[in-house]
Design an enzyme around this catalytic site. Structure first.
Site, PDB file in Angstrom:
ATOM      1  N   SER B  23      33.806 -53.145   0.454  1.00  0.00           N
ATOM      2  CA  SER B  23      33.354 -52.863   1.895  1.00  0.00           C
ATOM      3  C   SER B  23      32.446 -54.073   2.510  1.00  0.00           C
ATOM      4  O   SER B  23      31.839 -53.989   3.418  1.00  0.00           O
ATOM      5  CB  SER B  23      32.555 -51.691   1.800  1.00  0.00           C
ATOM      6  OG  SER B  23      31.252 -52.005   1.011  1.00  0.00           O
ATOM      7  N   GLY B  24      32.726 -55.322   1.970  1.00  0.00           N
ATOM      8  CA  GLY B  24      32.289 -56.456   2.854  1.00  0.00           C
ATOM      9  C   GLY B  24      33.116 -56.878   3.948  1.00  0.00           C
ATOM     10  O   GLY B  24      33.776 -55.882   4.698  1.00  0.00           O
ATOM     11  N   PHE B  25      33.182 -58.009   4.322  1.00  0.00           N
ATOM     12  CA  PHE B  25      34.009 -58.411   5.568  1.00  0.00           C
ATOM     13  C   PHE B  25      35.414 -58.138   5.451  1.00  0.00           C
ATOM     14  O   PHE B  25      36.189 -57.852   6.141  1.00  0.00           O
ATOM     15  CB  PHE B  25      33.739 -59.982   5.708  1.00  0.00           C
ATOM     16  CG  PHE B  25      32.382 -60.350   6.395  1.00  0.00           C
ATOM     17  CD1 PHE B  25      31.571 -61.151   5.535  1.00  0.00           C
ATOM     18  CD2 PHE B  25      32.109 -60.150   7.500  1.00  0.00           C
ATOM     19  CE1 PHE B  25      30.168 -61.648   6.071  1.00  0.00           C
ATOM     20  CE2 PHE B  25      30.990 -60.011   8.203  1.00  0.00           C
ATOM     21  CZ  PHE B  25      29.932 -61.128   7.366  1.00  0.00           C
ATOM     22  N   GLY B  26      35.976 -58.580   4.193  1.00  0.00           N
ATOM     23  CA  GLY B  26      37.227 -58.644   3.893  1.00  0.00           C
ATOM     24  C   GLY B  26      37.655 -56.967   3.994  1.00  0.00           C
ATOM     25  O   GLY B  26      38.595 -56.596   4.677  1.00  0.00           O
ATOM     26  N   VAL B  90      34.892 -50.142  -8.724  1.00  0.00           N
ATOM     27  CA  VAL B  90      36.163 -50.130  -9.762  1.00  0.00           C
ATOM     28  C   VAL B  90      36.285 -50.791 -10.834  1.00  0.00           C
ATOM     29  O   VAL B  90      35.662 -51.979 -10.754  1.00  0.00           O
ATOM     30  CB  VAL B  90      37.193 -50.719  -8.507  1.00  0.00           C
ATOM     31  CG1 VAL B  90      38.798 -51.109  -9.143  1.00  0.00           C
ATOM     32  CG2 VAL B  90      37.475 -49.925  -7.148  1.00  0.00           C
ATOM     33  N   GLU B 188      18.336 -72.088   4.304  1.00  0.00           N
ATOM     34  CA  GLU B 188      17.820 -71.022   5.107  1.00  0.00           C
ATOM     35  C   GLU B 188      16.372 -70.319   4.338  1.00  0.00           C
ATOM     36  O   GLU B 188      15.353 -70.198   5.134  1.00  0.00           O
ATOM     37  CB  GLU B 188      18.818 -69.945   5.286  1.00  0.00           C
ATOM     38  CG  GLU B 188      19.557 -70.583   6.490  1.00  0.00           C
ATOM     39  CD  GLU B 188      21.144 -69.757   6.516  1.00  0.00           C
ATOM     40  OE1 GLU B 188      21.967 -69.934   7.348  1.00  0.00           O
ATOM     41  OE2 GLU B 188      21.268 -68.590   5.497  1.00  0.00           O
ATOM     42  N   ASP B 330      36.295 -63.813  -1.334  1.00  0.00           N
ATOM     43  CA  ASP B 330      35.340 -64.631  -2.260  1.00  0.00           C
ATOM     44  C   ASP B 330      36.120 -64.864  -3.654  1.00  0.00           C
ATOM     45  O   ASP B 330      36.063 -65.594  -4.609  1.00  0.00           O
ATOM     46  CB  ASP B 330      34.073 -64.258  -2.098  1.00  0.00           C
ATOM     47  CG  ASP B 330      33.079 -64.662  -1.123  1.00  0.00           C
ATOM     48  OD1 ASP B 330      32.014 -64.484  -1.289  1.00  0.00           O
ATOM     49  OD2 ASP B 330      33.704 -65.089  -0.066  1.00  0.00           O
ATOM     50  N   ALA B 341      32.599 -66.019   5.473  1.00  0.00           N
ATOM     51  CA  ALA B 341      33.160 -64.653   6.151  1.00  0.00           C
ATOM     52  C   ALA B 341      34.464 -64.800   6.779  1.00  0.00           C
ATOM     53  O   ALA B 341      35.074 -64.013   6.610  1.00  0.00           O
ATOM     54  CB  ALA B 341      32.171 -64.367   7.137  1.00  0.00           C
TER      55      ALA B 341
END
Lengths: 464, 464
Positions: B23-26, B90, B188, B330, B341
């Site tokens: 459920s990340g960017f991909g 999974v 950062e 990734d 991203a």
């Protein structure tokens, strides 16, 4: 030869030291009240934040973030030059030596005092059944609220998977939520669980219909909201039932397990019967017990704590034989004053008045006079109740009043602004902007507990 | 007699099933890209939220709440009727049977697919030294960020107590912060730690001077920000040093313990030397390793994963011999594309294009063409760097661009609004509105780990 003054004659007198235990309403308001006093204030608390407890249930149900209701205590007191904040769990108070001992991780430190204000509050109580806590957690801290949030939202997640797999018994247990204790906290939780299931989550799932969730509110007492006027009690019960909450009064919890809760009630025929309700998510909002510091102090002055563990204090909030020690808030017992924010706040201010009189050499010992500013409880969106003396409000107007009063007490302009925005999103819109739950809360916590019980030495990190 | 059509002739053809892992960017962008396709989309992820990783460091340093950067995945997809979201980790993919198996707590479920998009991302890597993780946690999840927040703010709290007690060695170790890994995340974090110690917390303590905190940024590489142009690398290093960060390059971590970190570097004379730095709070931002699903798939198709555990994919992002399986983000390796991203987002959209072509009977197998929209990294308030092709920006203008781009990618109007407010508070004002740390994080976590190590079966609840 010029005579050098000896250091002892020129050292300025050390300022009187006031130690405050606790960073809730009592502790923080006491510290703030001392801001112009010529004293050194040391506030010791076991959390780094001042917790606004009345809105904890909104963190638990995804409306607010913890930052909005739990500002950093030292940030609040940063500009108060006479105040020092130390993180530590107070484990000892020596009334003779006038010292407070606290632990921070494995280190301990001792703080001497000239005046002491103990405002360590109360924790959840399971009436002697602490083993219930694992499966019916309380709601007295940020830790609790985040844990509950994980269980509540996690339950719907697991129900979705169970429904997709046709495991209907699991679905029923996962979609049944039980709140124990029908005081304001329990009523608010029950109301929010209804909102979640009927409004917020209504479109989020495909295999379950969240509107089918069962919300049960239990209390051994014969009425909800014991401290309110009977007309408000019955209006609240009626509101809850209209929302779909199953309100069961005269119902006592006799057991709690991972997947259910056992309740003893009286049937229509007058005979007692016991029933186990399959319900994975249970919230315990039923009892409080004072900080153990109450007993620690009671033993030293030779009094008994009451059933809730509170220490009886004198009319001026001091301990017998110790006019330099004030005890305020939920851990003190005086004339059966309720464990509400205003009692702690006013008690704190009274104690500070007394301390300032003592410092000025004036007579002390004035009675604490509690001014009842009224009580409020919210039921759900647009519905609340409020009472001040003989004035009673219900419905939308009471709800607006509730919002306004609570907004005023939130500390920090930014938090007030974002809280307003969150309320707009949640109450006018359907959103819950703070639903994020951690893996530890859904997967790890129960697994962690189970692993510890089974003596498994693996870390939860291996699951990530 | 009317012939009844047999059920098999009238049942409408089941829609093609697309399963998405992650459920990340991909994962999320793939699901959204399929919103008009005539398919059944099932997105399976082990968290309930879509994580906006670039801003995790702002949760760790108290600027943002987790809700602002981690919206509920099912809430984002609520109105997309063809999408179902299931919580599950999974653990198996069977390429022959075309099924995905996942676990949710102790239950498991199996999901068959016609098309599969695997976007399970990457986790932190300690280069074979997983034992470092306990004392130098990574920052790839909300759990991580909240844990780090607890350690960072907790370190200052414990330093205050230690200073009050005269435990100077402890103060030094508690006020030394080490960030391992000088990529964007490490830079950062280092920048924010400086802001915290020099600005935000400057007035909050009485016994420690937070400006005296030491911030050390380590990397085995000879430059910071390895993926950026050398001129930006040197500008960043200079900026960090001007802020007071001790930047040590060519420095390799050889050991990590609870109270320190051991580093091997080369001295001026060219000889290697090892040094242990007393530092309680350490952040590991140095390496990633792909989801174990990459190896699981690689074994089935007979390829080798690379050093970072990523599975090599064909030019069109599919697995050899399995045009129905796309791997993006990734965990996939293609032409050394970076784990950022945009690579995941564009990979997801490419995969969906391919799936839609397959469903329409058109030829598939188009090469994935990555369009490099540039890279950015923020250093501190008002300072960032950005590069797009040969255009390079630094300073305030780059910082504004960084804010704008990240704001656009935050999901949800309310989160964008409150994030803007939080940035105003933190960057123009001095505040950090999300500093709340839980008792478990400060007191309980280390105690819990220690207790488990020592085989103590007590629960952390007894500490409350």
């Amino acid at each position: 030869m010029t005579a050098q003054p000896s250091p002892t004659t020129v050292r300025p007198a050390a300022r009187p030291r006031v130690v405050i235990v606790g960073s809730g309403f009592g502790g923080l308001f006491a510290a703030r009240a001392l801001r112009r006093a010529d004293v050194d204030v040391t506030l010791i608390a076991k959390t780094t934040h001042h917790l606004f407890q009345p809105l904890l249930y909104q963190v638990a149900t995804g409306i607010l973030s913890q930052g909005e209701i739990a500002p950093s205590t030292r940030e609040v007191l940063a500009r108060q030059q006479n105040a020092t904040v130390l993180l530590g769990e107070v484990t000892g108070i020596d009334l003779e030596a006038r010292t407070v001992t606290a632990h921070a991780l494995e280190e301990s430190f001792t703080q001497p005092y000239d005046h002491l204000i103990v405002a360590a509050g109360a924790a959840q109580s399971w009436f002697g059944h602490d083993e219930f806590a694992e499966f019916a957690p309380g709601m007295k801290s940020i830790d609790d609220a985040l844990e509950l949030r994980g269980r509540i939202f996690g339950a719907f997640e697991l129900a979705e998977v169970a429904a997709a797999e046709g495991r209907h018994a699991d679905v029923e247990a996962l979609m049944t939520f039980v709140v124990v204790g029908a005081g304001p906290t329990g009523v608010e939780m029950a109301g929010q669980l209804v909102e979640l299931s009927k409004r917020t989550l209504a479109h989020d799932f495909r295999h379950i219909t969240t509107k089918d969730a069962r919300i049960i509110l239990l209390d051994a007492a014969p009425a909800v909201l014991g401290s309110f006027h009977p007309s408000l009690q019955s209006k609240t019960k009626a509101s809850l039932e209209k929302l779909g909450v199953d309100v069961r009064l005269g119902a006592m919890v006799t057991d709690v397990d991972e997947l259910g809760i056992t309740v003893k009630s009286t049937g229509r025929d007058g005979d007692p019967f016991e029933e186990r309700i399959p319900a994975v998510t249970k919230v315990w909002a039923a009892g409080v017990s004072a900080s153990p510091l109450a007993k620690l102090l009671a033993d030293q002055v030779g009094v008994e704590v009451d059933r809730a563990g509170r220490i009886p204090v004198q009319d001026d909030l001091t301990l017998p034989g110790h006019p330099e020690v004030h005890v305020v808030g939920d851990m003190a017992s005086l004339h059966n004053l309720p464990g509400v924010a205003q009692v702690a706040i006013q008690g704190a201010r009274h104690s500070v008045d007394e301390i300032e009189k003592a410092l000025a050499g004036k007579p002390t010992g004035a009675k604490f006079e509690y001014f009842d500013k009224g009580s409020m409880a919210t039921i759900s969106r647009f519905r609340a109740i409020a009472q001040i003396k003989s004035i009673r409000l219900t419905g939308f107007i009471a709800w607006l009043a509730w919002l306004a009063v609570h907004l005023v007490y939130i500390i920090g302009f930014k938090s007030r602004l974002t809280t307003l925005i969150s309320w707009f999103v949640s109450f006018i819109g359907r959103g819950r902007s703070e639903r994020t739950i951690t893996q530890q809360q859904v997967f790890g916590r129960l697994a962690l507990e189970r692993a510890r019980r089974e003596g498994d030495q693996g870390t939860s990190a291996s699951r990530s």
